[in-house]
Design a protein around this motif. Structure first.
Motif, PDB file in Angstrom:
ATOM      1  N   GLN A  19       0.826  -1.212   0.000  1.00 27.55           N
ATOM      2  CA  GLN A  19       0.000   0.000   0.000  1.00 27.55           C
ATOM      3  C   GLN A  19       0.857   1.257   0.000  1.00 27.55           C
ATOM      4  OE1 GLN A  19      -2.456  -0.612   3.445  1.00 27.55           O
ATOM      5  NE2 GLN A  19      -3.926  -1.908   2.358  1.00 27.55           N
ATOM      6  N   ARG A  20       1.948   1.203   0.730  1.00 35.14           N
ATOM      7  CA  ARG A  20       2.840   2.367   0.781  1.00 35.14           C
ATOM      8  C   ARG A  20       3.564   2.559  -0.548  1.00 35.14           C
ATOM      9  NH1 ARG A  20       6.680   1.958   5.703  1.00 35.14           N
ATOM     10  NH2 ARG A  20       7.198   4.067   4.954  1.00 35.14           N
ATOM     11  N   VAL A  21       4.005   1.444  -1.141  1.00 36.89           N
ATOM     12  CA  VAL A  21       4.676   1.543  -2.445  1.00 36.89           C
ATOM     13  C   VAL A  21       3.689   2.024  -3.504  1.00 36.89           C
ATOM     14  CG1 VAL A  21       5.878   0.260  -4.251  1.00 36.89           C
ATOM     15  CG2 VAL A  21       6.384  -0.217  -1.860  1.00 36.89           C
ATOM     16  N   ALA A  22       2.465   1.478  -3.457  1.00 41.21           N
ATOM     17  CA  ALA A  22       1.444   1.875  -4.433  1.00 41.21           C
ATOM     18  C   ALA A  22       1.076   3.345  -4.285  1.00 41.21           C
ATOM     19  CB  ALA A  22       0.206   1.003  -4.273  1.00 41.21           C
ATOM     20  N   LYS A  23       1.116   3.854  -3.069  1.00 44.45           N
ATOM     21  CA  LYS A  23       0.846   5.278  -2.858  1.00 44.45           C
ATOM     22  C   LYS A  23       1.953   6.129  -3.473  1.00 44.45           C
ATOM     23  CE  LYS A  23      -0.189   8.642   0.777  1.00 44.45           C
ATOM     24  NZ  LYS A  23      -0.353   8.861   2.236  1.00 44.45           N
ATOM     25  N   SER A  24       3.178   5.618  -3.363  1.00 46.41           N
ATOM     26  CA  SER A  24       4.313   6.337  -3.939  1.00 46.41           C
ATOM     27  C   SER A  24       4.363   6.199  -5.454  1.00 46.41           C
ATOM     28  CB  SER A  24       5.623   5.820  -3.330  1.00 46.41           C
ATOM     29  OG  SER A  24       6.739   6.423  -3.918  1.00 46.41           O
ATOM     30  N   MET A  25       4.028   4.982  -5.945  1.00 41.52           N
ATOM     31  CA  MET A  25       4.058   4.687  -7.380  1.00 41.52           C
ATOM     32  C   MET A  25       2.730   4.052  -7.785  1.00 41.52           C
ATOM     33  SD  MET A  25       7.027   5.300  -8.930  1.00 41.52           S
ATOM     34  CE  MET A  25       8.734   5.662  -8.505  1.00 41.52           C
ATOM     35  N   PRO A  26       1.674   4.817  -8.016  1.00 42.88           N
ATOM     36  CA  PRO A  26       0.366   4.242  -8.352  1.00 42.88           C
ATOM     37  C   PRO A  26       0.445   3.357  -9.595  1.00 42.88           C
ATOM     38  CG  PRO A  26       0.172   6.579  -7.867  1.00 42.88           C
ATOM     39  CD  PRO A  26       1.637   6.285  -7.952  1.00 42.88           C
ATOM     40  N   VAL A  27      -0.112   2.150  -9.481  1.00 43.30           N
ATOM     41  CA  VAL A  27      -0.065   1.214 -10.598  1.00 43.30           C
ATOM     42  C   VAL A  27      -0.880   1.717 -11.773  1.00 43.30           C
ATOM     43  CG1 VAL A  27      -0.597  -1.144 -11.328  1.00 43.30           C
ATOM     44  CG2 VAL A  27       0.331  -0.721  -9.045  1.00 43.30           C
ATOM     45  N   GLY A  28      -1.969   2.413 -11.481  1.00 42.66           N
ATOM     46  CA  GLY A  28      -2.847   2.865 -12.554  1.00 42.66           C
ATOM     47  C   GLY A  28      -2.167   3.769 -13.560  1.00 42.66           C
ATOM     48  N   GLU A  29      -1.153   4.494 -13.117  1.00 37.54           N
ATOM     49  CA  GLU A  29      -0.473   5.424 -14.014  1.00 37.54           C
ATOM     50  C   GLU A  29       0.349   4.704 -15.068  1.00 37.54           C
ATOM     51  OE1 GLU A  29       1.748   8.399 -12.060  1.00 37.54           O
ATOM     52  OE2 GLU A  29       0.173   8.932 -10.637  1.00 37.54           O
ATOM     53  N   ALA A  30       0.641   3.422 -14.833  1.00 34.65           N
ATOM     54  CA  ALA A  30       1.543   2.707 -15.740  1.00 34.65           C
ATOM     55  C   ALA A  30       0.815   1.784 -16.704  1.00 34.65           C
ATOM     56  CB  ALA A  30       2.542   1.896 -14.919  1.00 34.65           C
ATOM     57  N   LEU A  31      -0.508   1.672 -16.575  1.00 32.58           N
ATOM     58  CA  LEU A  31      -1.231   0.682 -17.367  1.00 32.58           C
ATOM     59  C   LEU A  31      -1.136   0.949 -18.858  1.00 32.58           C
ATOM     60  CD1 LEU A  31      -4.436   0.211 -15.167  1.00 32.58           C
ATOM     61  CD2 LEU A  31      -2.427  -1.268 -15.321  1.00 32.58           C
ATOM     62  N   SER A  32      -1.125   2.224 -19.253  1.00 30.38           N
ATOM     63  CA  SER A  32      -1.107   2.547 -20.679  1.00 30.38           C
ATOM     64  C   SER A  32       0.288   2.841 -21.211  1.00 30.38           C
ATOM     65  CB  SER A  32      -2.012   3.764 -20.946  1.00 30.38           C
ATOM     66  OG  SER A  32      -1.602   4.869 -20.159  1.00 30.38           O
ATOM     67  N   ALA A  33       1.295   2.767 -20.350  1.00 23.18           N
ATOM     68  CA  ALA A  33       2.661   3.036 -20.808  1.00 23.18           C
ATOM     69  C   ALA A  33       3.167   1.862 -21.637  1.00 23.18           C
ATOM     70  CB  ALA A  33       3.585   3.270 -19.616  1.00 23.18           C
ATOM     71  N   PRO A  34       3.852   2.131 -22.751  1.00 28.09           N
ATOM     72  CA  PRO A  34       4.354   1.019 -23.588  1.00 28.09           C
ATOM     73  C   PRO A  34       5.490   0.287 -22.906  1.00 28.09           C
ATOM     74  CG  PRO A  34       5.188   3.124 -24.383  1.00 28.09           C
ATOM     75  CD  PRO A  34       4.213   3.444 -23.285  1.00 28.09           C
ATOM     76  N   SER A  35       5.672  -0.961 -23.293  1.00 35.26           N
ATOM     77  CA  SER A  35       6.766  -1.771 -22.751  1.00 35.26           C
ATOM     78  C   SER A  35       7.905  -1.904 -23.739  1.00 35.26           C
ATOM     79  CB  SER A  35       6.251  -3.164 -22.365  1.00 35.26           C
ATOM     80  OG  SER A  35       5.705  -3.821 -23.499  1.00 35.26           O
ATOM     81  N   THR A  36       7.735  -1.359 -24.926  1.00 33.72           N
ATOM     82  CA  THR A  36       8.783  -1.419 -25.947  1.00 33.72           C
ATOM     83  C   THR A  36       8.603  -0.256 -26.913  1.00 33.72           C
ATOM     84  OG1 THR A  36       9.858  -2.848 -27.597  1.00 33.72           O
ATOM     85  CG2 THR A  36       7.460  -2.887 -27.502  1.00 33.72           C
ATOM     86  N   VAL A  37       9.614   0.011 -27.719  1.00 33.42           N
ATOM     87  CA  VAL A  37       9.534   1.053 -28.740  1.00 33.42           C
ATOM     88  C   VAL A  37       8.947   0.426 -29.998  1.00 33.42           C
ATOM     89  CG1 VAL A  37      10.813   2.743 -30.096  1.00 33.42           C
ATOM     90  CG2 VAL A  37      11.559   2.205 -27.769  1.00 33.42           C
ATOM     91  N   ASP A  38       7.767   0.867 -30.385  1.00 35.44           N
ATOM     92  CA  ASP A  38       7.093   0.264 -31.536  1.00 35.44           C
ATOM     93  C   ASP A  38       7.742   0.708 -32.836  1.00 35.44           C
ATOM     94  OD1 ASP A  38       5.402   2.729 -32.606  1.00 35.44           O
ATOM     95  OD2 ASP A  38       5.235   2.701 -30.426  1.00 35.44           O
ATOM     96  N   ASP A  39       7.384   0.014 -33.922  1.00 33.74           N
ATOM     97  CA  ASP A  39       7.989   0.284 -35.231  1.00 33.74           C
ATOM     98  C   ASP A  39       7.716   1.708 -35.705  1.00 33.74           C
ATOM     99  OD1 ASP A  39       8.963  -2.265 -35.280  1.00 33.74           O
ATOM    100  OD2 ASP A  39       7.322  -3.089 -36.486  1.00 33.74           O
ATOM    101  N   ALA A  40       6.522   2.213 -35.412  1.00 29.46           N
ATOM    102  CA  ALA A  40       6.182   3.570 -35.860  1.00 29.46           C
ATOM    103  C   ALA A  40       7.092   4.602 -35.214  1.00 29.46           C
ATOM    104  CB  ALA A  40       4.726   3.872 -35.536  1.00 29.46           C
ATOM    105  N   ARG A  41       7.366   4.436 -33.927  1.00 24.41           N
ATOM    106  CA  ARG A  41       8.250   5.388 -33.248  1.00 24.41           C
ATOM    107  C   ARG A  41       9.696   5.215 -33.704  1.00 24.41           C
ATOM    108  NH1 ARG A  41       4.551   4.739 -28.717  1.00 24.41           N
ATOM    109  NH2 ARG A  41       3.720   6.786 -28.129  1.00 24.41           N
ATOM    110  N   ARG A  42      10.084   3.990 -33.972  1.00 28.20           N
ATOM    111  CA  ARG A  42      11.428   3.768 -34.519  1.00 28.20           C
ATOM    112  C   ARG A  42      11.580   4.499 -35.851  1.00 28.20           C
ATOM    113  NH1 ARG A  42      11.458  -1.355 -31.793  1.00 28.20           N
ATOM    114  NH2 ARG A  42      13.556  -1.880 -31.020  1.00 28.20           N
ATOM    115  N   LEU A  43      10.575   4.327 -36.707  1.00 18.45           N
ATOM    116  CA  LEU A  43      10.609   4.973 -38.019  1.00 18.45           C
ATOM    117  C   LEU A  43      10.596   6.491 -37.875  1.00 18.45           C
ATOM    118  CD1 LEU A  43      10.550   4.656 -41.094  1.00 18.45           C
ATOM    119  CD2 LEU A  43       8.050   4.563 -40.965  1.00 18.45           C
TER     120      LEU A  43
END
Length: 540
Positions: A267-291
């Motif tokens: 709970q303390r870690v989640a308060k410091s780093m809310p999980v919800g903020e990371a749900l839409s963050a990419p996990s890799t650099v997609d081809d479009a951004r590479r291009l």
């Protein structure tokens, strides 16, 4: 001694916490990381020790009657009780079932002379307590710093804590501020003994129990277990034993304590780093951004300009070889367009383009890298956003020079002449020779007019002159047509050479971008993804 069995989910959660501790430096608060590391160490050590014993700690302030309650539960006078200032200086332990408890008591750092055993527990009808290690802790509000620290340490190590409260000081601020407010989620491994109940009337005791329950709920303990006790009269001792025995018989208190500790830390870690903020963050650099990054860097280093310059150079140089010679000779009377364009050296021109604008180039490179980082980190926590931007810019200082060096190696060979240029040049000069021969024939025929010297009668044959003129016209026409065809082939070749050069330059720019920008960014994205995956696993 057997190894403690964990319920499904605890081991993955501990593994997840290990990953969080591994990835947390620089992102989580040092104090929070230190607590997580301590919890991992404590859990690892406890899981290796006896699962047949449950450590129950009696904790309380000075004068709460904790030691008297310890003696009443054990049935022996094991822990000394004071008269003027009843304080406990050292932890005492009473063990129901000594076998296998030694390493656990060593881990708890209980001195040998303060260890006691109830070897006759089964004979006294207390088989339900077999496996209990009961601790009488030093007073947590003692003026002695040493005993106070020991109480804090053992409260953290115990599988179940029984808080012994004085009816006159049950709402003591120090206890609630330092301990009770940290117990949210620990209801299964926390018991509150309202001691010295013999000093209260039945109505007063009932009112205090209600008030204490309300106070605990307000402080986050949703389902508190409150047991009124009296070490003097023995009231509530059996009830307290039953609560403790239930925990001992289930052999689950240690696991529940770890789960509660994990829950509180999560709970303390989640308060410091809310999980919800990371749900839409990419996990890799997609081809479009590479291009997009490659396109931006190509623009920053002037790849289109280099390609266009090379195409112009290629076309102008080739016409020195394959163009119809007469127009070329005439053009020498005018300023050389190649020199006018300062394209006389392909390599110098290309190197000039790639190195002559380093300052402007650097700004564009910075913008390209920053745009990539901003796009990827838009939905990240500010701490992770900063770390991702640092990763993207980790090679930024060397990046413009690296790109310049790479593109300088792509300059086409200046001395390279395609074979078909040679053939066409020979053909063009044969046509020139044929035209000159025809012109000489025509002039000779007109000059001699049938009076050519012996052996040169054909030159003076005026009947052949029309054919000579036709041949000369054909030669001129053929020369012009071959020049036009050569021009078309040259333009086509120049276009292909430009495409080849730009393709090779893009390939090199993309390779540099991959190693200097994309790879560091993807490593950071991988850490970000692993961190929040561990966060979700820790939450269970």
């Amino acid at each position: 001694m057997s190894t403690m069995t964990t319920r499904p989910g605890l081991a993955p959660r501990l593994t997840a916490l290990t990953k969080i501790v591994e990835l947390g430096p620089g992102r989580l608060e040092p104090k929070l990381l230190a607590e997580a590391s301590t919890l991992l160490k404590r859990a690892g050590e406890r899981l290796k020790l006896s699962s047949e014993h449950t450590v129950v700690a009696l904790a309380g302030g000075t004068g709460s009657g904790k030691s008297s309650l310890f003696n009443a539960v054990s049935g022996l006078e094991l822990s000394p009780t004071g008269v003027r200032r009843p304080t406990t200086a050292r932890t005492h332990a009473c063990v129901w079932g000594l076998e296998g408890s030694g390493p656990l008591l060593d881990w708890l750092q209980i001195q040998e002379r303060h260890r006691f055993t109830r070897a006759s527990a089964l004979d006294r009808g207390e088989s339900q307590l077999h496996g209990l290690i009961l601790l009488d802790l030093p007073d947590h509000d003692s003026i002695r710093a040493l005993t106070d620290n020991e109480a804090d340490r053992l409260i953290g190590l115990a599988d179940l804590v029984v808080w012994v409260l004085d009816p006159q000081k049950y709402a003591d601020a120090s206890t609630h501020r330092r301990y009770v407010t940290e117990l949210a989620g620990h209801e299964a491994v926390t018991v509150f003994a309202l001691n010295q109940a013999d000093k209260l009337s039945a109505a007063e005791l009932a009112e205090l129990v209600i008030d204490l329950n309300d106070l605990l709920r307000r402080e986050g303990v949703e389902h508190p277990t409150v047991v009124p006790t009296s070490a003097t009269t023995g009231r509530g001792i059996d009830s307290l034993k039953s609560v403790v025995a239930a925990a001992v018989s289930r052999r689950r208190a240690a696991i529940q304590k770890m789960e509660a500790d994990l829950q509180r830390l999560e709970q303390r870690v989640a308060k410091s780093m809310p999980v919800g903020e990371a749900l839409s963050a990419p996990s890799t650099v997609d081809d479009a951004r590479r291009l997009g990054l490659t396109d931006a860097l190509c623009d920053a280093v002037g790849v289109p300009a280099v390609g266009e310059a090379m195409e112009n150079v290629y076309a102008e140089r080739s016409m020195q070889w394959v163009g119809w010679p007469y127009p070329r000779w005439i053009s020498k009377l005018r300023p050389d367009p190649v020199k006018t364009l300062r394209l006389q050296d392909v390599g110098d021109e290309i190197r000039g383009i790639t190195t002559g604008t380093v300052s402007a180039q650097k700004a564009e490179v910075v913008n390209a890298v920053q745009a990539l980082a901003d796009g990827l980190s838009a939905d990240m926590h500010p701490v992770w956003r900063t770390s991702l931007q640092h990763a993207a810019r980790s090679h930024l200082k060397q990046l413009p020079q690296t790109l310049t060096e790479e593109l300088s190696e792509v300059a086409p060979r200046l001395d390279h002449v395609p074979g078909w240029w040679w053939l066409l040049k020979i053909w063009q000069y044969l046509l020139v020779a044929a035209f000159v021969l025809g012109l000489g024939w025509l002039v000779s025929g007109l000059l001699f007019a049938g009076q050519a010297p012996l052996g040169f009668q054909l030159l003076g044959d005026t009947a052949a002159l029309p054919w000579v003129g036709l041949m000369m016209a054909s030669v001129l026409g053929l020369g012009v047509l071959s020049g036009i065809a050569a021009r078309n082939f040259v333009e086509l070749g120049a276009s292909k050479e430009r495409e080849r050069l730009e393709r090779e330059m893009r390939r090199r720019v993309a390779a540099v971008a991959e190693s200097a920008v994309v790879e560091p960014v993807e490593r950071e994205l991988g850490r970000h993804h692993a961190f929040y995956t561990a966060m979700r696993a820790l939450a269970g």
